[in-house]
Enzyme design. Structure first.
Site, PDB file in Angstrom:
ATOM      1  N   LYS A  10       0.788  -1.300  -0.647  1.00 22.12           N
ATOM      2  CA  LYS A  10       0.391  -0.384   0.448  1.00 22.12           C
ATOM      3  C   LYS A  10       0.898   0.990   0.316  1.00 22.12           C
ATOM      4  CE  LYS A  10      -3.590  -1.981   2.294  1.00 22.12           C
ATOM      5  NZ  LYS A  10      -5.228  -1.932   3.247  1.00 22.12           N
ATOM      6  N   TYR A  50     -12.099  -1.920  -3.811  1.00 21.10           N
ATOM      7  CA  TYR A  50     -12.700  -2.556  -2.911  1.00 21.10           C
ATOM      8  C   TYR A  50     -14.598  -2.086  -2.615  1.00 21.10           C
ATOM      9  CZ  TYR A  50      -8.486  -1.878  -0.242  1.00 21.10           C
ATOM     10  OH  TYR A  50      -7.230  -2.783   0.119  1.00 21.10           O
ATOM     11  N   THR A  92      -5.371  -7.182  10.874  1.00 23.06           N
ATOM     12  CA  THR A  92      -6.077  -5.965  10.091  1.00 23.06           C
ATOM     13  C   THR A  92      -5.316  -4.355  11.002  1.00 23.06           C
ATOM     14  OG1 THR A  92      -8.078  -7.066   9.433  1.00 23.06           O
ATOM     15  CG2 THR A  92      -7.057  -4.317   9.017  1.00 23.06           C
ATOM     16  N   ASN A 113      -2.115   0.135   6.923  1.00 23.89           N
ATOM     17  CA  ASN A 113      -1.397  -1.337   7.502  1.00 23.89           C
ATOM     18  C   ASN A 113      -0.922  -1.549   6.566  1.00 23.89           C
ATOM     19  OD1 ASN A 113      -3.468  -1.878   5.688  1.00 23.89           O
ATOM     20  ND2 ASN A 113      -4.922  -2.807   7.140  1.00 23.89           N
ATOM     21  N   HIS A 116      -2.324  -5.259   1.893  1.00 21.64           N
ATOM     22  CA  HIS A 116      -3.591  -6.548   1.116  1.00 21.64           C
ATOM     23  C   HIS A 116      -3.468  -7.785   0.645  1.00 21.64           C
ATOM     24  CE1 HIS A 116      -7.904  -7.542  -0.517  1.00 21.64           C
ATOM     25  NE2 HIS A 116      -7.069  -7.566  -1.216  1.00 21.64           N
ATOM     26  N   GLU A 127      -9.616 -10.702  -8.203  1.00 22.57           N
ATOM     27  CA  GLU A 127      -8.519  -8.851  -7.766  1.00 22.57           C
ATOM     28  C   GLU A 127      -7.552  -9.721  -8.793  1.00 22.57           C
ATOM     29  OE1 GLU A 127     -10.300  -8.422  -2.595  1.00 22.57           O
ATOM     30  OE2 GLU A 127      -7.471  -9.800  -3.147  1.00 22.57           O
TER      31      GLU A 127
HETATM   32  P1  ADP Z   1      -8.083  -6.928   5.778  1.00 17.84           P
HETATM   33  O1  ADP Z   1      -7.323  -5.623   4.505  1.00 17.84           O
HETATM   34  O2  ADP Z   1      -7.440  -7.267   6.957  1.00 17.84           O
HETATM   35  O3  ADP Z   1      -8.891  -8.014   4.116  1.00 17.84           O
HETATM   36  P2  ADP Z   1     -10.857  -5.302   5.345  1.00 17.84           P
HETATM   37  O4  ADP Z   1     -10.860  -6.041   4.778  1.00 17.84           O
HETATM   38  O5  ADP Z   1     -11.543  -5.726   6.802  1.00 17.84           O
HETATM   39  O6  ADP Z   1      -9.226  -5.809   6.494  1.00 17.84           O
HETATM   40  O7  ADP Z   1     -10.504  -3.636   5.442  1.00 17.84           O
HETATM   41  C1  ADP Z   1      -9.913  -3.488   4.165  1.00 17.84           C
HETATM   42  C2  ADP Z   1      -9.037  -2.467   4.768  1.00 17.84           C
HETATM   43  O8  ADP Z   1      -9.985  -0.985   5.065  1.00 17.84           O
HETATM   44  C3  ADP Z   1      -7.913  -2.816   5.260  1.00 17.84           C
HETATM   45  O9  ADP Z   1      -6.560  -3.512   5.341  1.00 17.84           O
HETATM   46  C4  ADP Z   1      -7.520  -1.038   6.305  1.00 17.84           C
HETATM   47  O10 ADP Z   1      -6.758  -0.713   5.517  1.00 17.84           O
HETATM   48  C5  ADP Z   1      -9.048  -0.880   5.919  1.00 17.84           C
HETATM   49  N1  ADP Z   1      -9.726  -0.983   7.386  1.00 17.84           N
HETATM   50  C6  ADP Z   1     -10.132  -1.657   7.944  1.00 17.84           C
HETATM   51  N2  ADP Z   1     -11.157  -2.061   8.889  1.00 17.84           N
HETATM   52  C7  ADP Z   1     -11.019   0.102   9.632  1.00 17.84           C
HETATM   53  C8  ADP Z   1     -11.504   1.045   9.957  1.00 17.84           C
HETATM   54  N3  ADP Z   1     -12.132  -0.140  10.944  1.00 17.84           N
HETATM   55  N4  ADP Z   1     -11.116   2.018  10.184  1.00 17.84           N
HETATM   56  C9  ADP Z   1     -10.404   2.266   8.974  1.00 17.84           C
HETATM   57  N5  ADP Z   1      -9.858   1.272   7.533  1.00 17.84           N
HETATM   58  C10 ADP Z   1      -9.822   0.131   7.622  1.00 17.84           C
HETATM   59 MG    MG Z   2     -10.047  -8.024   2.856  1.00 16.63          MG
END
Ligand code: ADP
Ligand code: MG
Length: 139
Positions: A10, A50, A92, A113, A116, A127
């Protein structure tokens, strides 16, 4: 069983010069890159990618973040690549990620974070096709 997953380094991790470290983690874990593309998402590219999160309160902020700078998009191949990559990424929220994970090392908070990773065979298929024609995959 050998499978493929989509990974994104990212914008936060690219800005921190962590591309090399993250790709080294993939390779050490047996996740072999079979396609790599550096690009900058438009807002609509991020929104399409997304789309499953459209109803979430963080959707707009996430898409702004993901289009804020260059990213590296990779297809990784290996045994149980999807699960293996999710384990290597960590939770996450980097504050909850295990030591040794990419998010523990490079993530700042639940939004910024670092990486992805696809979470199922169905999402991996969608994807990968979102960024790469089958003929771009070398593995
Ligand atoms: P992951 O990337 O671990 O699969 P998710 O699919 O739930 O997590 O979320 C997609 C992305 O959205 C996350 O990697 C993060 O960058 C962002 N995200 C997730 N939850 C939150 C939150 N509560 N607040 C802000 N950004 C979030
Ligand atoms: Mg995800």
């Amino acid at each position: 069983m050998s499978e493929r997953t989509l990974a994104i380094i990212k914008p936060d991790a690219v800005k921190k010069n962590a591309i090399g470290d993250i790709i080294a983690s993939y390779e050490k874990t047996g996740l072999k890159p079979v396609a790599i593309r550096m690009m900058q998402f438009s807002k609509s590219t991020a929104e399409g990618f997304y789309a499953v999160h459209k109803a979430r309160p963080f959707f707009d902020s996430l898409c702004t973040f993901m289009s804020s700078g260059p990213v590296v998009v990779l297809v990784l191949q290996g045994d149980n690549a999807i699960k293996k990559n999710r384990e290597l990424m960590g939770a996450t929220d980097p504050a909850k990620a295990e030591p040794g994970t990419i998010r523990k090392a490079h993530g700042a908070n639940i939004e910024f974070n670092a990486v992805h990773g696809s979470d199922s065979p169905e999402t991996a298929k969608f994807e990968i096709a979102y960024f790469f024609p089958e003929t771009d995959l070398v593995g």
